[in-house]
Design an enzyme around this catalytic site. Structure first.
Site, short mmCIF file in Angstrom:
data_model
loop_
_atom_site.label_atom_id
_atom_site.label_comp_id
_atom_site.label_asym_id
_atom_site.label_seq_id
_atom_site.Cartn_x
_atom_site.Cartn_y
_atom_site.Cartn_z
N ASP A 197 0.82 -1.21 0.00
CA ASP A 197 0.00 0.00 0.00
C ASP A 197 0.85 1.26 0.00
OD1 ASP A 197 0.83 -0.66 2.67
OD2 ASP A 197 -0.69 0.69 3.49
N GLU A 222 0.33 -1.18 5.88
CA GLU A 222 1.42 -0.64 6.68
C GLU A 222 1.30 0.86 6.88
OE1 GLU A 222 5.29 1.13 7.72
OE2 GLU A 222 4.12 1.47 5.90
#
Length: 383
Positions: free
Chosen positions: A81, A142
């Protein structure tokens, strides 16, 4: 391995471009899942099998290991991400200027995803035992704290001897041997609304109360101890001529040692336990959720091995401390020797000028592959 990687540098850059040109912000599930699907296929060609951990709101998490792996002792963690919202790629897609590649997430950390893949591909040519000694976690959240993937990372890390986190190398090429930990808090204040001109005295301003709290919370910062408390967001009120009946603050906390966490948590709650503006009520939610990644004797030994690998390759490997958090905190807090920043070098992450130094792409991939070889030999020697 170096020859193999040099020959495939163009191929690596092409895959990087493909990944960067997919919007994969933490809440852009379809984009993150698209990244996962591409990488799953690439790793399959290298003999890796995958386990998909499905998520409803964020992208799916992916665990990869070689089909012949039995008890791998090294965990590699990378995230798919980015911080960028859907539509960013359309505005500023992947581009190359000179020796730098630009684009959303190019160094944080799509370059690292490519680097891990090609390190594995290079190892497949010369060291089959090394690729059987690695388990890879590609997580999807994350950038928003790894709340969904933390348990997966910790479960996969059990019984591992080493953890390599492939966040990007720092601007000067340093890898990361220590990071701050921290957490986030939400402070909600409830007051009483009143007309600012007609009956101001009947109001109890939630904004005023939050102003007092903001000043007190900010004063918990102690630079000499590595502690920062930052009230980074405030919102409240309904109109300029109304005493605010509600207000909310978002608070970021950073620290360098885990034993600081209960002290800071207690101080925050004590500050918010008593109102400065009579008649207001305060609610506190949050915690210190990410432990610090502390430099210790175990990580120093791992760092020594990485520096030795760099020396063999003619690369001076330096290490540094950074205030940002990463998934390395989770493996480090489990007592696993952990080093971070093993990805390609770049800078300006999370900004429109994020870049990756293309001349470090092959170099850092080769370093990662060499380190995996050395760690595998180390595991065999101690087994």
């Amino acid at each position: 391995m170096e020859d193999y990687l040099r020959e495939r540098e163009k191929e690596m850059i092409e895959l990087l471009e493909e990944l960067v040109n997919i919007d994969s912000g933490s809440y852009v599930k379809k984009g993150v899942d698209q990244i996962a699907a591409i990488l799953e296929g690439e790793f399959r060609e290298a003999g890796f099998v995958s386990t998909i951990k499905k998520e409803k709101k964020t992208g799916n998490n992916l665990v990869l290991r070689h089909q012949d792996a039995k008890d791998p002792k090294i965990i590699i963690v990378a995230h798919m991400d980015t911080v960028f919202p859907e539509g960013t790629v359309e505005k500023r897609p992947f581009r190359i200027e000179g020796n730098r590649a630009y684009g959303p997430g190019v160094v944080d950390m799509k370059g690292s995803l490519v680097s891990v893949l090609y390190a594995i591909k290079a190892l497949a040519l010369v060291n089959a035992s090394a690729i059987r000694n690695v388990e890879i976690v590609l997580n999807s959240d994350e950038e928003i704290g790894s709340s969904n993937s933390r348990k997966l990372i910790e479960h996969t890390a059990r019984n591992k001897d080493y953890a390599l986190i492939v966040e990007p190398g720092r601007k000067d090429g340093s890898i990361v041997s220590a990071r701050k930990g921290g957490g986030r808090y939400t402070i909600k204040v409830k007051g009483t609304s009143a007309h600012a001109g007609v009956e101001h005295e009947k109001g109890r301003s939630a904004i005023e109360e939050l102003a007092y709290k903001t000043i007190k919370l900010q004063k918990l910062t102690k630079y000499q101890d590595g502690i920062t408390v930052n009230v980074g967001m405030i919102e409240g009120g309904t109109s300029i001529n109304t005493v605010a009946s509600s207000a909310t603050a978002g608070v970021d906390v950073r620290l360098i040692k885990m034993d600081q966490a209960p002290i800071i948590d207690k101080q925050i709650r004590e500050i918010c336990a008593v109102s400065d503006v009579e008649g207001t009520e305060i609610e506190v939610k949050g915690s210190i959720s990410r432990p610090p990644m502390e430099k210790n004797s175990q990580s120093i030994q791992l760092l020594k091995i990485i520096k030795e690998a760099g020396k063999e390759l003619g690369i001076e490997v330096k290490d540094t401390f950074t205030g940002g958090g990463s998934d390395g905190a989770f493996t480090s807090s489990m007592g696993i020797p952990t080093i971070d920043g093993m990805g390609p070098v770049g800078g300006n992450a999370h900004s429109e000028e994020e870049y990756l130094e293309l001349n470090t792409f092959v170099e850092r991939t080769l370093l990662l592959a060499t380190v995996l070889t050395k760690l595998t030999a180390k595991v065999k020697m101690t087994a």
